[in-house]
Design a protein around this motif. Sequence first.
Motif, PDB file in Angstrom:
ATOM      1  N   MET A   1      59.173  32.011  43.377  1.00  0.00           N
ATOM      2  CA  MET A   1      58.803  30.709  43.946  1.00  0.00           C
ATOM      3  C   MET A   1      59.810  30.300  45.019  1.00  0.00           C
ATOM      4  N   ASP A 202      54.257  29.251  45.823  1.00  0.00           N
ATOM      5  CA  ASP A 202      54.227  30.712  45.728  1.00  0.00           C
ATOM      6  C   ASP A 202      53.726  31.269  47.052  1.00  0.00           C
ATOM      7  N   GLN A 205      50.384  33.114  47.074  1.00  0.00           N
ATOM      8  CA  GLN A 205      49.139  32.430  46.731  1.00  0.00           C
ATOM      9  C   GLN A 205      48.423  31.933  47.987  1.00  0.00           C
ATOM     10  N   HIS A 230      49.925  25.328  47.409  1.00  0.00           N
ATOM     11  CA  HIS A 230      50.311  26.656  47.887  1.00  0.00           C
ATOM     12  C   HIS A 230      49.621  26.922  49.220  1.00  0.00           C
TER      13      HIS A 230
END
Length: 614
Positions: A1, A202, A205, A230
Amino acid sequence: MKRNEKLRNIAIIAHVDHGKTTLVDNMFKQCGLFRSDQVVADRLMDTMDLEKERGITIEAKNCSVNWKGVKINIIDTPGHADFGGEVERALSMANGAILLVDASEGPLPQTRFVLRKALEAKLSIIVVINKIDRKDARPYEVLDEIYNLFIDLDADEDQLDFPLLYAVGRDGIAQTNMNEQGQNLNPLLDSILKEIPAPDYDPEQPFQMLVSDLGYSDYVGRLAIGKVAHGSAQHNNNLICIGKDQVARPLKISMIQLYEGLACKQTSTINPGDIVVLAGIENVEIGDTICSRENPKALPRIAVDEPTVSMRFSINTSPFSGEEGKYVQSRKIQERLTKETLLNVSIKIELSPDQESFIVKGRGEFQIAILIETMRREGFELCVGRPEVIVKEIDGKLMEPIEHLVIDCEDVHQGIVIEKILSRKAKMENIVNTGSGRVRLELSIPSRSLIGYRDEFLTDTKGTGLMNSYFEGYQEHRGAFASRSTGSIVADRKGRAVAYGLFHLEPRGELFIKPTDLVYEGMIVGERNVSVDLNVNPCKEKKQTNIRAAARDENIVLTPTRPMTLERAIHFINEDEMVEVTPLSIRLRKTFLNAHKRHVLDGKKKARREKNGG
């Protein structure tokens, strides 16, 4: 992350009137949003007319400031418990929160409610004790109360180790301890950058965004507002919207806006953590997920507490229907209520069993009263019934909503307050006498007991009492009690009120109307001083004779009437009464206007009670 270090998203949460909006005003000024010589109005975030008139925040709103190269998105939230749905919606966009507490009043019921929601969301908390310049400020005792509140709400060790600041929001001052003299809000702004985590995302993503608010533009249509979880998106991208039915609907972004100060600024690209406004999305609801077509994945929907109070909305059936309003049809009322449910996640509507009215459910009668006042100003005519609590049956037992009530009043008034509140099935939990001439009472009380009591409480405490409550949960029904000891004075014909007729009605009780006011059969014109209703003729004129004498004609002087407000009207009515609301008038009336029909129904109810008793 990863984290977007150029961004912070914070919500400002507090009890009503603890200084949230005023603090935001000074954050604007000190972050260079205005020129040094620019004249700026107070409480800039309170944009609704009702917010300006009442001095409270009703809707959560977004804005932003820039500090040391970092953009801080600020969400100003309501401080009244009835607007808890706005708080839950706002916290879904935040990564941290500033908890504002009055240095004199300390944590109050809504402080507990908003803090509980923030702790459940695992937000980082900065505690600010505000208004330390008050003569009755007690910052150290208030700090102990805040720690106790955190412990009561099962905060973990990291949450208990919160950063603490002292502030005078009105003067734009914050400081790290009581011994120093603050100069500006720099300590608060620096704490936001240091203590509030940047939005994480992320990088693998695709684009995802949770819709937390809705808006409307006359130029581009429906607007969806929320935080990007995201990925990134650009103008004219083809995306999809996943609703609560899990059906994916295609959409194309026609416009992207970001918050810059108080306004929105158009942009072409959005990044993770941004709070954005998207256009080009029809049939979207709060809680929907907007995401990429290649990898559609819904985010968890916003969860809000269930409504506890309901009110009946129906068309205006009085003889004056259609004379003052623009929208009177049932279809128009239904469309407006449906629109409200789209913008306010804590409001629910249902069609009544008789198919002739609508049941509106919300967090409290004040929230629904604000909706009624808004509709009234938009030109609607309607009738509303008495607020009723929503009861449940759990394991064969009747359960009702219970509230934790906190009363702050002068100690000379505590006797009458305790006597009346205990007669409404309340249970005393704590009494604290601060030694300053005021006493704080904490009670557990059914929600239905508070309907109609607030005005009586202000009268008993001569306007000096404070009363706040928050929803505690459902408990077993505590039984019936007498809600109103007075009856209604009801007009028996249509006409215009006359001073002579009203003068001879004054001994019967308090009147709500004045001479020349229009009345009709079944309209409530006053509150009787005994518990039985009375049908009267307020249009009665003095009989004319040929006898003339100076001493014969009395100079009629009537007692001035108190203006009938919407809240006062809603609190006054009984189960068989309604409030007629139009853009120009607020009238009280019987549900059935005809006196003979009311008499027949009362007879049937009495016979039914006697049969059940026998």
